[in-house]
Scaffold this motif. Structure first.
Motif, PDB file in Angstrom:
ATOM      1  N   ARG A  93     101.171  24.024  -9.288  1.00 42.17           N
ATOM      2  CA  ARG A  93     100.559  25.058  -8.339  1.00 42.17           C
ATOM      3  C   ARG A  93      99.080  25.220  -8.720  1.00 42.17           C
ATOM      4  N   ASN A  94      98.744  25.395 -10.152  1.00 39.08           N
ATOM      5  CA  ASN A  94      97.541  25.780 -10.503  1.00 39.08           C
ATOM      6  C   ASN A  94      96.474  24.846  -9.764  1.00 39.08           C
ATOM      7  N   PHE A  95      96.641  23.479  -9.911  1.00 39.22           N
ATOM      8  CA  PHE A  95      96.145  22.639  -9.547  1.00 39.22           C
ATOM      9  C   PHE A  95      95.749  22.550  -7.962  1.00 39.22           C
ATOM     10  N   GLU A  98     101.338  19.126  -3.307  1.00 42.19           N
ATOM     11  CA  GLU A  98     102.470  19.903  -3.045  1.00 42.19           C
ATOM     12  C   GLU A  98     103.627  20.034  -4.183  1.00 42.19           C
ATOM     13  N   TYR A  99     104.165  21.016  -4.309  1.00 46.36           N
ATOM     14  CA  TYR A  99     104.682  21.304  -5.817  1.00 46.36           C
ATOM     15  C   TYR A  99     106.124  22.200  -5.483  1.00 46.36           C
ATOM     16  N   LEU A 122      93.354  15.128  -8.727  1.00 47.63           N
ATOM     17  CA  LEU A 122      94.803  14.828  -8.753  1.00 47.63           C
ATOM     18  C   LEU A 122      95.235  14.284  -9.865  1.00 47.63           C
ATOM     19  N   GLU A 123      94.390  13.395 -10.485  1.00 46.93           N
ATOM     20  CA  GLU A 123      94.763  12.553 -11.782  1.00 46.93           C
ATOM     21  C   GLU A 123      94.710  13.437 -12.834  1.00 46.93           C
ATOM     22  N   ALA A 124      94.031  14.611 -12.944  1.00 46.58           N
ATOM     23  CA  ALA A 124      94.244  15.626 -13.934  1.00 46.58           C
ATOM     24  C   ALA A 124      95.528  16.262 -13.667  1.00 46.58           C
ATOM     25  N   LYS A 125      96.001  16.617 -12.415  1.00 47.22           N
ATOM     26  CA  LYS A 125      97.003  17.199 -12.007  1.00 47.22           C
ATOM     27  C   LYS A 125      98.331  16.494 -12.614  1.00 47.22           C
ATOM     28  N   ASP A 126      98.325  15.257 -12.533  1.00 51.43           N
ATOM     29  CA  ASP A 126      99.319  14.269 -12.856  1.00 51.43           C
ATOM     30  C   ASP A 126      99.535  14.239 -14.063  1.00 51.43           C
ATOM     31  N   PRO A 158     108.887  24.376 -15.775  1.00 46.47           N
ATOM     32  CA  PRO A 158     107.587  24.901 -15.621  1.00 46.47           C
ATOM     33  C   PRO A 158     106.706  23.828 -15.113  1.00 46.47           C
ATOM     34  N   LEU A 159     107.214  22.597 -14.431  1.00 52.18           N
ATOM     35  CA  LEU A 159     106.292  21.755 -13.679  1.00 52.18           C
ATOM     36  C   LEU A 159     105.565  22.355 -12.578  1.00 52.18           C
ATOM     37  N   LEU A 160     106.457  23.211 -11.782  1.00 53.77           N
ATOM     38  CA  LEU A 160     106.002  23.933 -10.808  1.00 53.77           C
ATOM     39  C   LEU A 160     104.944  24.664 -10.828  1.00 53.77           C
TER      40      LEU A 160
END
Length: 72
Positions: free
Chosen positions: A27-29, A14-15, A54-58, A21-23
């Protein structure tokens, strides 16, 4: 045929609560995570793929912390 059960891990993608620019980064992930959950069969490898995403998103969101903000 893909399993239509929603994996619980998707809640971590969830974003809406994030500032830019974190959103945008998150969002892309999230889009990719939901696509994978929809097209892949429910199995251990799908779960591994989502955990690694999820690790990559973080990491991506942490990197976005260093982007210049538009409001200041």
């Amino acid at each position: 045929m893909p399993d239509q059960t929603t994996p619980p891990i998707l809640r971590y993608f969830e974003y809406a609560h994030l500032p830019e620019p974190l959103l945008s980064t998150s969002r892309n992930f999230s889009v990719l995570a939901h696509q994978l959950a929809a097209i892949l069969p429910a199995c251990e490898e799908r779960d591994v793929a989502l955990r690694k995403l999820l690790e990559a998103k973080d990491a991506g969101v942490r990197a976005a912390l260093d982007l210049p903000r538009l409001d200041g």
